[in-house]
Design a protein around this motif. Structure first.
Motif, mmCIF file in Angstrom:
data_model
loop_
_atom_site.group_PDB
_atom_site.id
_atom_site.type_symbol
_atom_site.label_atom_id
_atom_site.label_comp_id
_atom_site.label_asym_id
_atom_site.label_seq_id
_atom_site.Cartn_x
_atom_site.Cartn_y
_atom_site.Cartn_z
ATOM 1 N N PRO A 258 30.368 31.886 26.845
ATOM 2 C CA PRO A 258 29.069 31.302 27.304
ATOM 3 C C PRO A 258 29.071 30.338 28.196
ATOM 4 C CG PRO A 258 29.518 30.488 25.222
ATOM 5 C CD PRO A 258 30.749 31.261 25.362
ATOM 6 N N SER A 259 28.228 30.095 28.930
ATOM 7 C CA SER A 259 27.886 28.881 29.966
ATOM 8 C C SER A 259 27.420 27.862 28.956
ATOM 9 C CB SER A 259 26.963 29.261 30.876
ATOM 10 O OG SER A 259 27.071 30.050 31.765
ATOM 11 N N VAL A 260 27.869 26.616 29.189
ATOM 12 C CA VAL A 260 27.769 25.503 28.417
ATOM 13 C C VAL A 260 27.095 24.531 29.113
ATOM 14 C CG1 VAL A 260 29.017 23.693 27.123
ATOM 15 C CG2 VAL A 260 29.686 26.073 27.114
ATOM 16 N N TYR A 261 26.051 23.863 28.651
ATOM 17 C CA TYR A 261 25.238 22.742 29.006
ATOM 18 C C TYR A 261 25.162 21.510 28.264
ATOM 19 C CZ TYR A 261 21.306 24.123 26.461
ATOM 20 O OH TYR A 261 20.551 24.741 25.450
ATOM 21 N N VAL A 262 24.922 20.291 28.705
ATOM 22 C CA VAL A 262 24.691 19.400 27.773
ATOM 23 C C VAL A 262 23.535 18.496 28.428
ATOM 24 C CG1 VAL A 262 26.405 17.807 29.114
ATOM 25 C CG2 VAL A 262 25.878 17.129 26.828
ATOM 26 N N TYR A 263 22.743 18.183 27.579
ATOM 27 C CA TYR A 263 21.702 17.190 27.943
ATOM 28 C C TYR A 263 21.998 15.596 27.510
ATOM 29 C CZ TYR A 263 17.680 20.492 28.088
ATOM 30 O OH TYR A 263 16.982 21.652 28.484
ATOM 31 N N GLY A 264 21.538 14.852 28.294
ATOM 32 C CA GLY A 264 21.645 13.168 28.199
ATOM 33 C C GLY A 264 21.730 12.517 29.571
ATOM 34 N N PRO A 265 21.228 11.272 29.315
ATOM 35 C CA PRO A 265 21.876 10.320 30.538
ATOM 36 C C PRO A 265 23.298 10.035 30.958
ATOM 37 C CG PRO A 265 21.094 8.905 28.629
ATOM 38 C CD PRO A 265 21.031 10.595 28.240
ATOM 39 N N GLU A 266 23.639 9.530 31.937
ATOM 40 C CA GLU A 266 25.232 9.366 32.285
ATOM 41 C C GLU A 266 25.345 8.398 31.212
ATOM 42 O OE1 GLU A 266 27.692 8.019 36.199
ATOM 43 O OE2 GLU A 266 25.743 7.762 36.173
ATOM 44 N N GLY A 267 26.558 8.493 30.698
ATOM 45 C CA GLY A 267 27.429 7.637 29.770
ATOM 46 C C GLY A 267 27.098 7.739 28.517
ATOM 47 N N SER A 268 26.063 8.830 28.107
ATOM 48 C CA SER A 268 25.779 8.880 26.656
ATOM 49 C C SER A 268 26.913 9.570 26.290
ATOM 50 C CB SER A 268 24.466 9.773 26.528
ATOM 51 O OG SER A 268 24.575 11.182 27.146
ATOM 52 N N ALA A 269 26.924 9.380 24.635
ATOM 53 C CA ALA A 269 28.105 10.112 23.915
ATOM 54 C C ALA A 269 28.016 11.668 23.912
ATOM 55 C CB ALA A 269 27.712 9.635 22.517
ATOM 56 N N ASP A 270 26.830 12.175 24.102
ATOM 57 C CA ASP A 270 26.885 13.564 24.176
ATOM 58 C C ASP A 270 27.499 14.224 25.364
ATOM 59 O OD1 ASP A 270 25.564 13.992 21.639
ATOM 60 O OD2 ASP A 270 23.668 14.141 22.627
ATOM 61 N N VAL A 271 26.992 13.483 26.335
ATOM 62 C CA VAL A 271 27.622 13.795 27.836
ATOM 63 C C VAL A 271 29.090 13.623 27.917
ATOM 64 C CG1 VAL A 271 27.651 13.282 30.316
ATOM 65 C CG2 VAL A 271 25.318 13.408 28.755
ATOM 66 N N ARG A 272 29.484 12.496 27.513
ATOM 67 C CA ARG A 272 31.067 12.078 27.441
ATOM 68 C C ARG A 272 31.850 12.939 26.616
ATOM 69 N NH1 ARG A 272 32.188 8.387 25.004
ATOM 70 N NH2 ARG A 272 30.482 7.303 23.952
ATOM 71 N N ILE A 273 31.394 13.413 25.464
ATOM 72 C CA ILE A 273 32.053 14.348 24.771
ATOM 73 C C ILE A 273 32.193 15.668 25.080
ATOM 74 C CG2 ILE A 273 32.253 15.181 22.284
ATOM 75 C CD1 ILE A 273 31.154 12.435 21.292
ATOM 76 N N ALA A 274 30.934 16.110 25.774
ATOM 77 C CA ALA A 274 30.819 17.697 26.127
ATOM 78 C C ALA A 274 31.632 17.647 27.279
ATOM 79 C CB ALA A 274 29.464 17.926 26.192
ATOM 80 N N GLN A 275 31.888 16.620 28.028
ATOM 81 C CA GLN A 275 32.434 16.828 29.353
ATOM 82 C C GLN A 275 34.041 16.846 29.133
ATOM 83 O OE1 GLN A 275 30.870 13.913 31.912
ATOM 84 N NE2 GLN A 275 29.446 15.443 32.815
ATOM 85 N N ALA A 276 34.304 15.846 28.057
ATOM 86 C CA ALA A 276 35.665 15.716 27.844
ATOM 87 C C ALA A 276 36.324 17.161 27.241
ATOM 88 C CB ALA A 276 36.066 14.878 26.704
ATOM 89 N N ILE A 277 35.468 17.857 26.463
ATOM 90 C CA ILE A 277 35.962 19.089 25.717
ATOM 91 C C ILE A 277 36.062 20.081 26.931
ATOM 92 C CG2 ILE A 277 35.387 20.937 24.293
ATOM 93 C CD1 ILE A 277 33.864 18.726 22.444
#
Length: 582
Positions: A258-277
């Motif tokens: 699937p295509s993957v997306y993440v919501y959140g402001p820059e630097g938020s835990a959700d964004v950092r973790i999703a991008q790292a994965i």
């Protein structure tokens, strides 16, 4: 997908006016032009989403199946599912072991017509008190009635707890179709047929390793029809939590990329973790920051109006007051007929209410979870005790209890999560999302829910079982860090377990006042934000709140999320104009 509007045809010109208004409202919401179908006493509009996807309409001579939402029958979606439903079902009887998804369906067969929803009644179908009009769109239903009044209980439930629960809405004249009924649409009106939808009320004694294998197979079976129909044309969220990661793992195990997306402001835990994965696994993560695009105050009214219609007047968190980022992201998920997936309801694997592992009552659930108010926010006519008593009565009704003080097993109490909380909160989300395309929320599948309800409560604490399930399906994904401060390859951390335990041991009377205490300590808000400053908001609502001031003391509200939800109700009142009775 799409929508339905159904009405009695014996009311003369007003019926045609209602159909014209519903068609116009569908166009404002971005739906394709509907097709119209008639049978004795009734007429139906069926809307398809403009993006395409699996079909929601099948006409065979005088027989018909019209669906809003996503219906699965014997592991099939789209036209094959509708054909099998029409061919192999003799309504009003339904074999729920063969039916999945979240939807509303009209089935006409052998000269009889029936109307019913999914197992939990999650996909919303609004109707008037006389059951002459049925609509998947709140705004279309409102335009079909000569006048409406706000219902105080529904208004307070929406403001304080994000959505009204049970069959209620914020309007006295509108209800939603409950999960207990199949309606037969006759020439003379509606006949109700009860449909049984049992869930387990005791835990299973099976060994946990066997349960992990069982649930892994169940999740694969739930997502497999969607993967077979959509392949890689699936948009899946990923965050720092476990539910979206388990969803992603289930889709990958079923053969989708699937295509993957993440919501959140820059630097938020959700964004950092999703991008790292994503970097580690070699896939792109579409980062969506809904607040990033600037907007001038002058452009704000047009954007709010567009948001209002796309989200059918009342989105769950009242977030129509933004720059359009939320609306644009929704349409992107369904572009070119794609499927959007959600990890919502994943807490069916966890201890959502954080209540003691003993017999409980509906009143305890209401006091512990639904008391998110401080009386000073409301006008003097508000009675906090009566407000919670009404919620408790609705919980008891949903759970099949005689009254709100009847004790039940802890497993029985867990049913309040899918039957009450998920039906209300995620049901609204499902209904709004599915206007624009197919939607998958596997953790609300009733067979998956039934299996999860038999887990012992100790396995649900701190997400221990859900982490084991994720590790069994995709150990690599489980090994990445999370927003909980630990990965999901091993047991939850001591801090995670302590945080849950400290909530679980608090008595209901203490939990009841937790929100009010927090409000006294500091201003509050939520992650949904919005452009809520006066230079924006005074352009779209009357700052005096003429409609909502009957219910709230606006000057005392220091919770921005609560304020935004009330502002959304005020905007809705302005849109209603003279149709709103006092």
């Amino acid at each position: 997908m799409g929508g339905l509007f159904l009405a009695r045809t014996d009311s003369g010109p007003s019926c045609e006016e209602a159909f014209a208004a519903a068609q116009a409202q569908g166009a404002r919401a971005g739906l394709a032009s509907p097709t119209r179908h008639s049978f004795p006493g009734w007429s139906l509009l069926h809307f398809e989403p403009p993006s395409g996807g699996a079909g929601g309409l099948l006409v065979a001579a005088d027989d018909l199946v019209a669906v809003a939402g996503t219906l699965v029958f014997d592991g099939r979606l789209g036209t094959p599912a509708l054909a099998a439903l029409l061919r192999e079902t003799e309504l009003p009887a339904l074999d729920w072991s063969r039916i999945g998804g979240e939807f509303v369906a009209v089935v006409r067969k052998n000269g009889r017509a029936f109307l019913f929803g999914d197992y939990f009644g999650a996909f919303q179908l609004f109707h008037d008190l006389e059951q002459r009009i049925f609509s998947t769109s709140l705004l279309a239903a409102l335009q079909a009635l000569p006048s409406v009044r706000f219902d105080a209980q529904g208004v307070y439930e929406h403001a304080f707890n994000v959505v009204p629960i049970g069959d209620d809405t914020v309007f006295a004249e509108l209800k939603t179709l409950g999960p207990k009924w199949v309606l037969e649409l006759t020439r003379d009106g509606v006949t109700r047929h009860a449909t049984a939808k049992p869930l387990p009320d005791a835990p299973s004694r099976s060994a946990l390793p066997d349960r992990v294998a069982e649930h892994a197979a169940r999740l694969r079976a739930t997502v497999a029809p969607y993967v077979a129909a959509y392949g890689d044309r699936i948009h899946c969220p990923l965050s720092g939590g476990i539910d979206s990661r388990l969803l992603f793992a289930g889709l990958r195990a079923a053969g989708s990329t699937p295509s993957v997306y993440v919501y959140g402001p820059e630097g938020s835990a959700d964004v950092r973790i999703a991008q790292a994965i994503g970097r580690a696994e070699g896939f792109a993560v579409d980062w969506i920051d809904k607040s990033a695009a600037p907007m001038t105050p002058e452009a704000f009214p047009a954007q709010v109006e567009a948001n209002f219609h796309q989200f059918d007047g009342l989105p769950t968190y009242g977030n129509i007051f933004d720059n359009g980022g939320h609306a644009a992201a929704q349409l992107r998920r369904h572009a070119n007929g794609s499927l959007a997936a959600s990890g919502g309801c994943g807490e069916v694997y966890r201890d959502f209410f954080l209540l003691p592992d003993r017999r409980l009552t509906a009143r305890t659930i209401a006091r512990s979870f639904f008391a998110r108010f401080t009386p000073g926010d409301a006008t003097p006519g508000f009675d906090g005790r009566a407000f919670l008593d009404r919620i408790a009565a609705k919980i008891a009704n949903a759970l099949g209890l005689p009254d709100a003080r009847t004790s039940m097993s802890r497993t029985h109490a867990e049913q309040a999560y899918p039957r009450v909380r998920c039906r209300a909160l995620f049901g609204r989300e499902i209904s709004l999302e599915a206007q624009h395309g197919a939607y998958l929320m596997p953790f609300l599948d009733h067979q998956l829910v039934a299996a999860a309800l038999t887990l012992p409560m100790t396995a649900k604490h701190a997400g221990a079982f859900e982490a084991r399930l994720l590790a069994a399906i995709d150990p690599v994904l489980a090994g990445y860090p999370s927003a909980y401060g630990h990965d999901f390859a091993g047991p939850p951390s001591l801090r995670h377990r302590f945080d849950e335990w400290s909530s679980r041991i608090r008595p209901a009377w203490v939990r009841q006042h937790s929100y009010a205490v927090q409000r006294r300590l500091r201003p509050m808000g939520d992650e949904h934000g919005g452009l809520l400053s006066p230079d924006y908001m005074h352009r779209v609502i009357d700052p005096e709140f003429p409609a909502m001031r009957r219910y709230f003391d606006m000057e005392r509200i220091t919770d921005s999320g609560l304020w935004r939800r009330i502002a959304c109700l005020e905007y809705l009142a302005g849109w209603l104009g003279s149709r709103l009775a006092t």
